[in-house]
Design a protein around this motif. Structure first.
Motif, PDB file in Angstrom:
ATOM      1  N   LEU A  51       0.848  -1.187   0.000  1.00 15.30           N
ATOM      2  CA  LEU A  51       0.000   0.000   0.000  1.00 15.30           C
ATOM      3  C   LEU A  51       0.891   1.247   0.000  1.00 15.30           C
ATOM      4  CD1 LEU A  51      -2.762   1.464   0.319  1.00 15.30           C
ATOM      5  CD2 LEU A  51      -2.512   1.148   2.801  1.00 15.30           C
ATOM      6  N   PHE A  52       0.644   2.135  -0.952  1.00 18.26           N
ATOM      7  CA  PHE A  52       1.348   3.412  -1.004  1.00 18.26           C
ATOM      8  C   PHE A  52       0.355   4.512  -0.638  1.00 18.26           C
ATOM      9  CE2 PHE A  52       3.703   0.591  -3.735  1.00 18.26           C
ATOM     10  CZ  PHE A  52       5.035   0.922  -3.524  1.00 18.26           C
ATOM     11  N   ILE A  53       0.638   5.221   0.464  1.00 17.04           N
ATOM     12  CA  ILE A  53      -0.184   6.365   0.865  1.00 17.04           C
ATOM     13  C   ILE A  53       0.702   7.599   0.759  1.00 17.04           C
ATOM     14  CG2 ILE A  53      -1.698   7.365   2.600  1.00 17.04           C
ATOM     15  CD1 ILE A  53      -1.961   4.685   3.928  1.00 17.04           C
ATOM     16  N   ASN A  54       0.397   8.453  -0.197  1.00 13.96           N
ATOM     17  CA  ASN A  54       1.258   9.595  -0.480  1.00 13.96           C
ATOM     18  C   ASN A  54       0.607  10.921  -0.119  1.00 13.96           C
ATOM     19  OD1 ASN A  54       3.414   8.056  -1.584  1.00 13.96           O
ATOM     20  ND2 ASN A  54       2.313   7.886  -3.526  1.00 13.96           N
ATOM     21  N   SER A  55       1.442  11.934   0.015  1.00 11.38           N
ATOM     22  CA  SER A  55       0.944  13.292   0.202  1.00 11.38           C
ATOM     23  C   SER A  55       0.432  13.811  -1.134  1.00 11.38           C
ATOM     24  CB  SER A  55       2.059  14.197   0.722  1.00 11.38           C
ATOM     25  OG  SER A  55       3.100  14.298  -0.241  1.00 11.38           O
ATOM     26  N   GLU A  56      -0.348  14.862  -1.061  1.00 12.76           N
ATOM     27  CA  GLU A  56      -0.872  15.445  -2.298  1.00 12.76           C
ATOM     28  C   GLU A  56       0.264  16.014  -3.146  1.00 12.76           C
ATOM     29  OE1 GLU A  56      -4.362  18.505  -3.841  1.00 12.76           O
ATOM     30  OE2 GLU A  56      -3.933  18.352  -1.697  1.00 12.76           O
ATOM     31  N   SER A  57       1.244  16.649  -2.512  1.00 12.50           N
ATOM     32  CA  SER A  57       2.322  17.272  -3.269  1.00 12.50           C
ATOM     33  C   SER A  57       3.191  16.227  -3.971  1.00 12.50           C
ATOM     34  CB  SER A  57       3.180  18.152  -2.355  1.00 12.50           C
ATOM     35  OG  SER A  57       3.694  17.406  -1.273  1.00 12.50           O
ATOM     36  N   TYR A  58       3.468  15.097  -3.296  1.00 12.77           N
ATOM     37  CA  TYR A  58       4.278  14.063  -3.927  1.00 12.77           C
ATOM     38  C   TYR A  58       3.504  13.409  -5.080  1.00 12.77           C
ATOM     39  CZ  TYR A  58       7.410  10.064  -4.474  1.00 12.77           C
ATOM     40  OH  TYR A  58       8.277   9.137  -4.988  1.00 12.77           O
ATOM     41  N   THR A  59       2.200  13.257  -4.899  1.00 12.03           N
ATOM     42  CA  THR A  59       1.380  12.674  -5.950  1.00 12.03           C
ATOM     43  C   THR A  59       1.359  13.560  -7.184  1.00 12.03           C
ATOM     44  OG1 THR A  59      -0.012  11.579  -4.309  1.00 12.03           O
ATOM     45  CG2 THR A  59      -0.937  11.828  -6.503  1.00 12.03           C
ATOM     46  N   GLU A  60       1.382  14.872  -6.985  1.00 11.46           N
ATOM     47  CA  GLU A  60       1.426  15.789  -8.125  1.00 11.46           C
ATOM     48  C   GLU A  60       2.688  15.571  -8.945  1.00 11.46           C
ATOM     49  OE1 GLU A  60       1.027  19.606  -6.339  1.00 11.46           O
ATOM     50  OE2 GLU A  60      -1.150  19.437  -6.046  1.00 11.46           O
ATOM     51  N   LYS A  61       3.802  15.302  -8.272  1.00 10.99           N
ATOM     52  CA  LYS A  61       5.051  15.020  -8.977  1.00 10.99           C
ATOM     53  C   LYS A  61       4.947  13.725  -9.775  1.00 10.99           C
ATOM     54  CE  LYS A  61       7.927  17.385  -5.546  1.00 10.99           C
ATOM     55  NZ  LYS A  61       8.996  17.235  -4.524  1.00 10.99           N
TER      56      LYS A  61
END
Length: 500
Positions: A365-375
């Protein structure tokens, strides 16, 4: 904010108001009485709650008012007239000191961690492990063996006495403050923050054994910054072991009093050649992964009783998971190649050693921040940075092209784990440190962009709910409802489609 420190601060405001609003002849008795009340609150605050440097001005103001008002009340001669400019300057200084105190109390509160919601009380025990098969490569002398401190949270029998402190070793707080560019004394008040855990409590007998979860903090972090997550999972029937990866933490204290600090920060400098930096990061990652393997070996010895512990016989080593934050999330992924580890979770961490192995065919499971997901989405959509964007970022096209190359491989690894039963999510309005207890330490962090706009308590509850659901699904053969798709209870959680 604690009760008596708040009352002390309010009493200081009252003293200031009485001094300003009442005439000299009428304020001597009221100010003296108010000073006495403030002094009583000061004594109670020091005795019950403990002093902290953020309240230095109220301490001084209280003592000063008591001395001056007492002298003024009991002296035989009438009060001398004080020049207006001196009294005005004094009032201004008092107002400034009270304003600074208000800011400091807001910026550095003695906060409360969220209470764990599971049916179990939580106990904790800390272990000192020495790996005699490995030399320490991050110590300047390079003479000793690799040593680790590992703190374990576990389901416990009904606890008694006081909760253990949030900070296990207060001496390390000055190193944490320095890591954030703050004066060493700034975070000293964190020693008054309590956990919801009982030290050395007897392990719960409600079940014969409990699944084990191994946890890896991020670069320059510490094991205690995952306390709320560990307590939450332990209260729901897991044994949670958080590893202080020596020399990759801001500070680790060992039983003999030695304190090690981070020597790995330079590995992440953007000034390095990218490929060289990647090789160094992979080298660090290999050490972190070996730490996990070694610690898992030690839990085998704890289970058999060769290492004394409350946990002897309580570990379900047939059901082991792992998670981590930042490079610790990459460590959880890389360590999951060990066949003893069934599943894992990466909290906002880019992967390492991607070229050393084939894909991981396990649920992850990968739970990412919004900013990292934008990248990541920029890479998925094949977007190219403009020259203006590169200049604003302080980067180069060559550097970002190499980052994109790595992220494409990272996305491929994510797709493989999704195909094996994992998921990729992100949480709206989160930043990198919303995945640790750093988010509770100061509301100023949100204003600085270190944490996102989401409330810390909400971020914590969302992350914990999804981690528990995922671990329950694969380690307890229950749950899994949140993995099926968006849930109205958590509208800020968004699923990322990597398979299309």
């Amino acid at each position: 904010m604690r009760l008596f420190e708040l009352l002390l601060f309010l009493s200081n405001i009252g003293l200031f108001a009485l001094t300003v609003l009442l005439t000299k002849g009428r304020r001597r008795i009221p100010v003296f009485v108010a000073s006495g009340i403030a002094t009583l609150l000061l004594v109670i605050h020091w005795t019950v709650e403990g002093y902290r440097v953020q309240l230095l001005f109220p301490y001084c103001i209280t003592i000063l008012f008591l001395a001056v008002s007492g002298y003024s009340l009991f002296k035989k001669n009438g009060p001398k007239k004080i020049p207006r400019f001196i009294s005005g300057a004094a009032y201004t200084a008092l107002a400034v000191m009270l304003a600074i105190t208000a800011v400091l109390m807001y910026a550095f509160p003695v906060f409360k961690l969220p209470e764990p919601t599971g049916e179990f009380k939580v106990g904790t025990q800390t272990f000192h492990f020495v790996d005699t098969s490995r030399k320490e490569i991050f110590d300047e002398t390079r003479e000793g063996n690799r040593e680790l401190m590992v703190q374990v949270w576990y389901p416990a029998q009904a606890g008694t006495g006081k909760y253990a402190p949030f900070i296990p070793e207060p001496r390390i707080l000055r190193y944490m403050a320095a890591d954030y560019g703050l004066p060493g004394f700034t975070l000293g008040h964190l020693r008054y923050v309590s956990s919801h855990t009982y030290s050395e409590a007897e392990a719960s007998s409600a079940q014969t054994s409990y699944p084990l979860i191994l946890v890896n903090p991020g670069n320059g972090s510490s094991r205690f910054l995952h306390t709320s997550q560990a307590e939450y999972l332990a209260s729901h029937g897991y044994i949670v072991a958080v590893i202080d990866h020596t020399y990759n933490t801001f500070a680790t204290e060992f039983p003999d009093g030695r304190i090690t600090t981070s020597t790995t920060n330079d590995l992440f400098s953007p000034g390095n050649d990218y490929r060289t930096g990647r090789e160094i990061r992979d080298k660090l990652g290999k050490v972190l992964t070996e730490d996990v393997t070694f610690v898992l070996d030690q839990f085998g010895l704890i289970q058999s009783g060769q290492i004394p512990s409350q946990l002897q016989g309580k570990l379900d080593l047939g059901h082991v998971g792992g998670f981590g934050h930042s490079i610790g999330g990459a460590t959880a992924y890389d360590a999951a190649y060990d066949p003893r580890i069934a599943v894992g979770i990466d909290l906002d961490g880019g992967l390492y050693r991607l070229r050393d192995r084939e894909g991981l065919r396990k649920p992850f499971l990968f739970i990412n921040s919004e900013s990292y997901t934008e990248k990541l989405k920029r890479v998925m959509d094949n977007q190219v940075y403009t020259d203006a964007e590169l200049q604003r970022m302080g980067s180069t096209r060559e550097w970002e092209d190499q980052v994109t190359e790595d992220k494409k491989l990272e996305l491929e690894r994510m797709r493989e784990t999704v195909g094996a039963g994992g998921q990729v999510l992100y949480i709206e309005n989160t930043e990198h440190l919303n995945f640790t207890d750093v988010q509770f330490i100061s509301p100023i962090f949100k204003r600085l962009g270190i944490t996102g706009k989401i409330k810390p308590e909400r971020a914590d509850s969302v992350i914990n709910a999804y981690m528990l659901d995922f671990f329950d699904m694969y380690l307890k053969n229950q749950g899994g409802i949140f993995m099926k798709g968006p849930d109205s209870r958590f509208p800020e959680v968004k699923f990322v489609n990597l398979l299309s």
